[in-house]
Design a protein around this motif. Structure first.
Motif, PDB file in Angstrom:
ATOM      1  N   ARG A  21       0.855  -1.185   0.000  1.00 52.07           N
ATOM      2  CA  ARG A  21       0.000   0.000   0.000  1.00 52.07           C
ATOM      3  C   ARG A  21       0.888   1.230   0.000  1.00 52.07           C
ATOM      4  N   PHE A  22       0.438   2.246  -0.719  1.00 54.14           N
ATOM      5  CA  PHE A  22       1.206   3.475  -0.807  1.00 54.14           C
ATOM      6  C   PHE A  22       0.358   4.632  -0.295  1.00 54.14           C
ATOM      7  N   ALA A  23       0.880   5.356   0.690  1.00 53.85           N
ATOM      8  CA  ALA A  23       0.210   6.570   1.146  1.00 53.85           C
ATOM      9  C   ALA A  23       0.201   7.542  -0.021  1.00 53.85           C
ATOM     10  N   THR A  24      -0.858   8.305  -0.136  1.00 53.82           N
ATOM     11  CA  THR A  24      -0.974   9.175  -1.293  1.00 53.82           C
ATOM     12  C   THR A  24      -1.651  10.498  -0.952  1.00 53.82           C
ATOM     13  N   ASP A  25      -1.320  11.495  -1.736  1.00 52.63           N
ATOM     14  CA  ASP A  25      -2.030  12.763  -1.697  1.00 52.63           C
ATOM     15  C   ASP A  25      -2.820  12.809  -2.996  1.00 52.63           C
ATOM     16  N   ALA A  26      -4.061  12.367  -2.934  1.00 56.98           N
ATOM     17  CA  ALA A  26      -4.881  12.268  -4.137  1.00 56.98           C
ATOM     18  C   ALA A  26      -6.315  12.646  -3.805  1.00 56.98           C
ATOM     19  N   THR A  27      -7.007  13.144  -4.811  1.00 57.01           N
ATOM     20  CA  THR A  27      -8.434  13.406  -4.665  1.00 57.01           C
ATOM     21  C   THR A  27      -9.193  12.195  -5.184  1.00 57.01           C
ATOM     22  N   ASN A  43      -4.708   5.752   0.964  1.00 55.57           N
ATOM     23  CA  ASN A  43      -3.669   4.874   0.435  1.00 55.57           C
ATOM     24  C   ASN A  43      -4.215   4.082  -0.738  1.00 55.57           C
ATOM     25  N   LEU A  44      -3.285   3.566  -1.537  1.00 58.77           N
ATOM     26  CA  LEU A  44      -3.625   2.920  -2.799  1.00 58.77           C
ATOM     27  C   LEU A  44      -2.748   1.698  -2.971  1.00 58.77           C
ATOM     28  N   SER A  45      -3.336   0.605  -3.466  1.00 57.11           N
ATOM     29  CA  SER A  45      -2.578  -0.595  -3.804  1.00 57.11           C
ATOM     30  C   SER A  45      -3.131  -1.145  -5.108  1.00 57.11           C
ATOM     31  N   LYS A  46      -2.540  -2.213  -5.610  1.00 55.46           N
ATOM     32  CA  LYS A  46      -3.050  -2.761  -6.863  1.00 55.46           C
ATOM     33  C   LYS A  46      -4.403  -3.429  -6.678  1.00 55.46           C
ATOM     34  N   ARG A 118       3.901   3.120  -9.325  1.00 62.18           N
ATOM     35  CA  ARG A 118       5.347   3.387  -9.498  1.00 62.18           C
ATOM     36  C   ARG A 118       5.672   4.802  -9.056  1.00 62.18           C
ATOM     37  N   PHE A 119       4.823   5.764  -9.416  1.00 58.16           N
ATOM     38  CA  PHE A 119       5.034   7.145  -9.011  1.00 58.16           C
ATOM     39  C   PHE A 119       5.019   7.252  -7.482  1.00 58.16           C
ATOM     40  N   LEU A 120       4.027   6.645  -6.857  1.00 59.91           N
ATOM     41  CA  LEU A 120       3.897   6.718  -5.406  1.00 59.91           C
ATOM     42  C   LEU A 120       5.038   6.008  -4.692  1.00 59.91           C
ATOM     43  N   GLY A 121       5.544   4.936  -5.315  1.00 59.45           N
ATOM     44  CA  GLY A 121       6.631   4.189  -4.726  1.00 59.45           C
ATOM     45  C   GLY A 121       7.992   4.768  -5.024  1.00 59.45           C
ATOM     46  N   GLY A 122       8.046   5.802  -5.859  1.00 61.64           N
ATOM     47  CA  GLY A 122       9.311   6.445  -6.182  1.00 61.64           C
ATOM     48  C   GLY A 122      10.168   5.656  -7.144  1.00 61.64           C
TER      49      GLY A 122
END
Length: 127
Positions: A21-27, A43-46, A118-122
Motif C-alpha cells: 500500500r502506498f500513502a498518497t495525496d490524491a483526490t 492509500n492505494l494498492s493494486k 510506481r510514481f507513489l513508490g518512487g
C-alpha cells in the motif's frame, strides 16, 4: 476459532493485503457525474484503496471511482477511473473512511494503475 465463513473472509483480507500500500495525496470522486461523493484517497494498492469521503456510500455496492494525484495546489493528474466495490465503512468525525476493492481491470486501466503505483513508490523503472 471462528466460523468457516469468518475464516474465509479473513483469508481473503490477508490475501488482499499482500500487495504493498502506498500513502498518497490524491483526490477521489465516487459515483456518476451529478451524483458524486468527493474526498481524498488515503492509500492505494493494486487491489484497492482507502478513502476519506464527505458522505457515506453503501458497503457491498459497486461504484465508479476516480482518483487523481495531486502534484501542486492547482495541478492534478488525469483521473484513474476504475470500478470498485465498497467493502467496509467507518464514520470518523464528520467524514467516512471507506475501503474499496477494485473489480476486474482492463489492460489500459491496469497499466495506468501501475504507473500511479510506481510514481507513489518512487520507482519509475519497474514494470
Amino acid at each position: 476459532m471462528g466460523s468457516p465463513a469468518y475464516s474465509a473472509r479473513m483469508d481473503a483480507q490477508d490475501a488482499a493485503r499482500r500487495a504493498p500500500r502506498f500513502a498518497t495525496d490524491a483526490t477521489i470522486a465516487v459515483g456518476d457525474e451529478g451524483n458524486q461523493v468527493r474526498g481524498r484517497c488515503v492509500n492505494l494498492s493494486k487491489g484497492g484503496l482507502c478513502s476519506e469521503l464527505e458522505a457515506a456510500v453503501e458497503s457491498g455496492q459497486t461504484y465508479r471511482v476516480q482518483v487523481s494525484l495531486v502534484f501542486d495546489e492547482d495541478v492534478e493528474s488525469e483521473p484513474l477511473t476504475l470500478n470498485a466495490r465498497a467493502v467496509w465503512s467507518t464514520q470518523i468525525g464528520e467524514t467516512w473512511q471507506i475501503g474499496f476493492q477494485f473489480l476486474a481491470l482492463d489492460p489500459s486501466q491496469s497499466s495506468f494503475l501501475q504507473m500511479f503505483l510506481r510514481f507513489l513508490g518512487g520507482d519509475s523503472k519497474r514494470s
